[in-house]
Enzyme design. Structure first.
Site, short mmCIF file in Angstrom:
data_model
loop_
_atom_site.label_atom_id
_atom_site.label_comp_id
_atom_site.label_asym_id
_atom_site.label_seq_id
_atom_site.Cartn_x
_atom_site.Cartn_y
_atom_site.Cartn_z
N SER A 116 0.80 -1.22 0.00
CA SER A 116 0.00 0.00 0.00
C SER A 116 0.84 1.28 0.00
O SER A 116 1.63 1.50 -0.90
CB SER A 116 -0.95 -0.05 1.19
OG SER A 116 -1.82 1.03 1.13
N HIS A 117 0.68 2.06 1.05
CA HIS A 117 1.34 3.38 1.13
C HIS A 117 2.76 3.27 1.68
O HIS A 117 3.44 4.28 1.81
CB HIS A 117 0.52 4.29 2.03
CG HIS A 117 0.30 3.67 3.38
ND1 HIS A 117 -0.52 2.58 3.55
CD2 HIS A 117 0.82 3.94 4.58
CE1 HIS A 117 -0.51 2.23 4.82
NE2 HIS A 117 0.31 3.03 5.48
N ASP A 280 -2.37 6.46 -3.41
CA ASP A 280 -1.22 5.80 -2.78
C ASP A 280 -0.65 4.69 -3.67
O ASP A 280 -1.03 4.56 -4.83
CB ASP A 280 -1.62 5.23 -1.42
CG ASP A 280 -2.58 4.08 -1.55
OD1 ASP A 280 -3.33 4.05 -2.55
OD2 ASP A 280 -2.59 3.19 -0.68
N ASP A 282 -1.05 1.41 -4.04
CA ASP A 282 -1.92 0.46 -4.73
C ASP A 282 -3.24 1.07 -5.18
O ASP A 282 -4.13 0.35 -5.64
CB ASP A 282 -2.16 -0.77 -3.87
CG ASP A 282 -2.85 -0.46 -2.56
OD1 ASP A 282 -2.69 0.67 -2.05
OD2 ASP A 282 -3.57 -1.33 -2.03
N ASP A 284 -5.77 2.65 -3.55
CA ASP A 284 -7.05 2.67 -2.84
C ASP A 284 -7.24 3.90 -1.95
O ASP A 284 -8.33 4.15 -1.47
CB ASP A 284 -7.27 1.36 -2.06
CG ASP A 284 -6.15 1.05 -1.09
OD1 ASP A 284 -5.23 1.88 -0.94
OD2 ASP A 284 -6.19 -0.05 -0.48
N ARG A 285 -6.18 4.67 -1.73
CA ARG A 285 -6.34 5.87 -0.90
C ARG A 285 -6.49 7.12 -1.76
O ARG A 285 -6.09 7.12 -2.93
CB ARG A 285 -5.10 6.07 -0.02
CG ARG A 285 -4.93 4.96 0.97
CD ARG A 285 -3.79 5.29 1.90
NE ARG A 285 -3.72 4.27 2.93
CZ ARG A 285 -3.21 4.44 4.14
NH1 ARG A 285 -2.67 5.59 4.47
NH2 ARG A 285 -3.21 3.47 5.02
N GLU A 366 -12.79 6.16 5.83
CA GLU A 366 -11.89 6.12 6.97
C GLU A 366 -11.03 7.37 7.00
O GLU A 366 -10.71 7.93 5.96
CB GLU A 366 -10.96 4.93 6.86
CG GLU A 366 -11.64 3.60 6.94
CD GLU A 366 -10.60 2.50 6.93
OE1 GLU A 366 -10.29 1.98 8.01
OE2 GLU A 366 -10.07 2.19 5.85
N LYS A 379 -11.58 0.24 -0.70
CA LYS A 379 -11.62 1.69 -0.84
C LYS A 379 -11.02 2.03 -2.20
O LYS A 379 -10.28 1.23 -2.78
CB LYS A 379 -10.92 2.38 0.31
CG LYS A 379 -9.48 1.98 0.54
CD LYS A 379 -9.01 2.64 1.82
CE LYS A 379 -7.56 2.43 2.11
NZ LYS A 379 -7.26 1.14 2.74
C1 G16 Z 1 -5.12 -0.23 5.50
C2 G16 Z 1 -6.55 -0.62 5.78
C3 G16 Z 1 -7.33 0.57 6.24
C4 G16 Z 1 -6.66 1.19 7.46
C5 G16 Z 1 -5.22 1.54 7.12
C6 G16 Z 1 -4.43 2.02 8.32
O1 G16 Z 1 -5.08 0.65 4.42
O2 G16 Z 1 -7.18 -1.15 4.64
O3 G16 Z 1 -8.61 0.15 6.55
O4 G16 Z 1 -7.35 2.32 7.88
O5 G16 Z 1 -4.56 0.41 6.63
O6 G16 Z 1 -4.36 0.99 9.24
P1 G16 Z 1 -3.46 1.10 10.53
O7 G16 Z 1 -3.97 2.30 11.27
O8 G16 Z 1 -3.68 -0.18 11.26
O9 G16 Z 1 -2.04 1.32 10.08
P2 G16 Z 1 -4.01 0.49 3.28
O10 G16 Z 1 -4.25 1.64 2.35
O11 G16 Z 1 -2.68 0.55 3.98
O12 G16 Z 1 -4.27 -0.84 2.69
#
Ligand code: G16
Length: 546
Positions: A116-117, A280, A282, A284-285, A366, A379
């Protein structure tokens, strides 16, 4: 019949393969350990009851090690009897596009390679997650079963075959398994065209509207070019950093005020375009900016919900909305106004899946820069950007005006998240444990001029399958209804990250445009005092503020 020798390889378990908030994320060097990736992939296959003869989709955000992992997974899928795998050309697929493809073609599931990010490159992070047949992330009961299997695994299956050329579209075979190399953008772009009014957005650009979309050298570049430039007709300069690179050009593909700095600087300057956005690693953000204004993800969720009837797909109204617990309660006020339900779930998109499947909600979001709807089960960064563009095309007012109008009608939920990254894991655990011990004694006590009304640890019972998830963050509510939430991130790969979420509601017209950090000063100080952040972690300020 195309025969390929299936090998059974002996292995021993790794004890650290429990998926976090979103799949298994580790440093690249961890994934490169012999058998590490294979053990986890076999644990996924062993957990899925109908893997033999199934159809899957496979792709990733193009980060370092994607190409190697994809070849391994294809060979393992073949050895485990998978009938067909759709693979994004060159191994590319964004997370929302993967979800779209699973749903559109009725596939059994999908494997997404991304952290992801998190940063990429040989010293960066890698990740893998499994999505189920509704297109969404595997729910807790499945990720726990995968983890349990990974603790016992003693063999995996793989075929001995040369690598597949993933650069050309078309169908090929690996043993008896069919591999279809697909255009990663097409299905997703068609879905976006069904949801939004592309003609109206084209008119907006024709009227001289300007945009800067920053793909941060991650997966959304090809999607943004095709959708914004080729299909909608935005000028080519509207999309920047559009080539996905294995190390994201050394950047941190996280669309927030800290890591998308050049976009933020541009949008806060006198030369700012009308609209700015980023996504981000992948895809989704999303981050949304207007000229000299940043829209917090929580406000964005509330504004999209309030204006959903202006978008073709949502014109007949919303079934309900959902937000993760730490997300601000701005959307709750909108839901009340619209007379629809608002659900509060733990952090993690996987918790929205059952609500969406049961048609209890249409839009979810979120604080962590994620917004989406029932069009997929992830997302969706570009969906949020298109939603804003469609809204701007309908309203023909600026982002700032839309945000202000919203605050005047509903009041403003001042909101900020303070992250303390790379903390010593033991100290971070100690901080949370001491908070838990204090909880019952906090009520009635005053911190930084705020009196505690209620304090608890959040747990959640899924209203559809009644699965209970505990330990989802410490919440402290004050008598003025402001709130602090503490939790440890489930997506980091180095030490622990403490997240402190701060929120306070304001309705007074003259106080709607304060600086956020100043508006939240009392909550910030109270958080430091209650959790003894400096005393326990040694840190006196957060590493990232969003
Ligand atoms: C993932 C989850 C999200 C979550 C985020 C942060 O996003 O899919 O639902 O809000 O991580 O999570 P944490 O606070 O536990 O680091 P992504 O975009 O990283 O896949």
């Amino acid at each position: 019949m195309n025969t390929t020798e299936i090998k059974e390889i002996k292995t021993t378990p790794f004890k650290d393969q429990r998926p976090g908030t979103s799949g298994l994320r580790k440093k690249v060097e961890v994934f490169k350990k012999p058998h590490y990736l294979e053990n986890f992939v076999q644990s996924i296959f062993d957990t899925l009851p109908k893997i033999k003869g199934s159809q899957l989709v496979l792709g990733g955000d193009g980060r370092y090690y994607n190409d190697v992992a994809i070849q391994t997974i294809l060979k393992m899928a073949c050895a485990n009897g998978v009938a067909k795998v759709k693979v994004g050309q060159n191994g590319f697929l964004s997370t929302p596009a993967t979800s779209c493809i699973i749903r559109k073609y009725g596939l059994y599931g999908g494997i997404i390679l991304s952290a992801s990010h998190n940063p990429g490159g040989p010293d960066g992070d890698f990740g893998i997650k499994y999505n189920i047949e509704n297109g969404g992330p595997a729910p807790e009961k499945i990720t726990e079963a995968i983890y349990k299997r990974s603790c016992e695994i003693d063999r995996y299956y793989i075929v001995d075959a040369p690598d597949i050329d993933l650069s050309k579209l078309g169908t090929t075979k690996l043993g008896n398994m069919e591999i279809e190399i697909i255009d990663p953008v097409k299905d997703y772009a068609e879905l976006m065209q069904e949801i939004f009014d592309f003609n109206k957005i084209s008119d907006l650009f024709r009227s001289g509207f300007t945009m800067c979309y920053d793909a941060l050298h991650a997966i959304t570049g090809p999607y943004a070019r095709r959708i914004f430039v080729d299909m909608i007709g935005a000028p080519t300069y509207s999309v920047v950093n559009y080539n996905p690179l294995p190390d994201f050009d050394g950047g941190h593909p996280d669309p927030n005020l800290t890591y998308a700095k050049s976009l933020v600087d541009l949008m806060m300057s006198d030369n700012a375009p009308d609209f700015g956005a980023a996504s981000d690693g992948d895809g989704d953000r999303n981050m949304i900016l207007g000229r000299k204004v940043f829209v917090t993800p929580s406000d964005s969720l509330a504004i999209l919900t309030a204006n959903a009837s202006l978008i073709p797909r949502y014109k007949n109204g919303l079934k309900g909305v959902a937000r993760s617990m730490p997300t601000s309660r701005a959307v709750d006020l909108v839901a009340k106004d619209l007379g629809i339900n608002c659900f509060e779930t733990p952090t993690g998109w996987k918790f929205f899946g059952s609500l969406l499947d049961a048609e209890l909600v249409t839009i979810c979001g979120e604080e962590s820069f994620g917004t989406g709807s029932d069009h997929v089960r992830e997302k969706d960064g570009l969906w949020a950007v298109l939603f804003w563009l469609n809204l701007l095309a309908e309203k023909r007012s600026s982002v700032k005006e839309i945000v202000k109008e919203h605050w005047i009608k509903f009041g403003r939920n001042y909101y900020s998240r303070h992250d303390y990254e790379e903390l010593d894991q033991d100290k971070a655990n100690l901080l949370i444990e001491s908070l838990k011990e204090k909880l019952s004694n906090l009520i009635g006590k005053e911190f930084s001029g705020l009196r505690v009304k209620h304090a608890d640890e959040f747990s959640y019972e899924d209203p559809v399958d009644h699965f209970v998830t505990t330990g989802q963050g410490i919440r402290i509510f004050f008598e003025d209804d402001s709130r602090i939430v503490f939790r440890l991130s489930g997506t980091g790969t180095k030490g622990a990250t403490l997240r402190v979420y701060l929120e306070r509601y304001e309705k007074k017209l003259e106080a709607l445009e304060l600086d956020t950090q100043i508006a939240l000063e009392k909550q910030i100080n109270a958080a430091k005092e209650i959790a003894q952040i400096k005393e326990i972690t040694g840190r006196d300020k957060p590493s990232v503020i969003t």
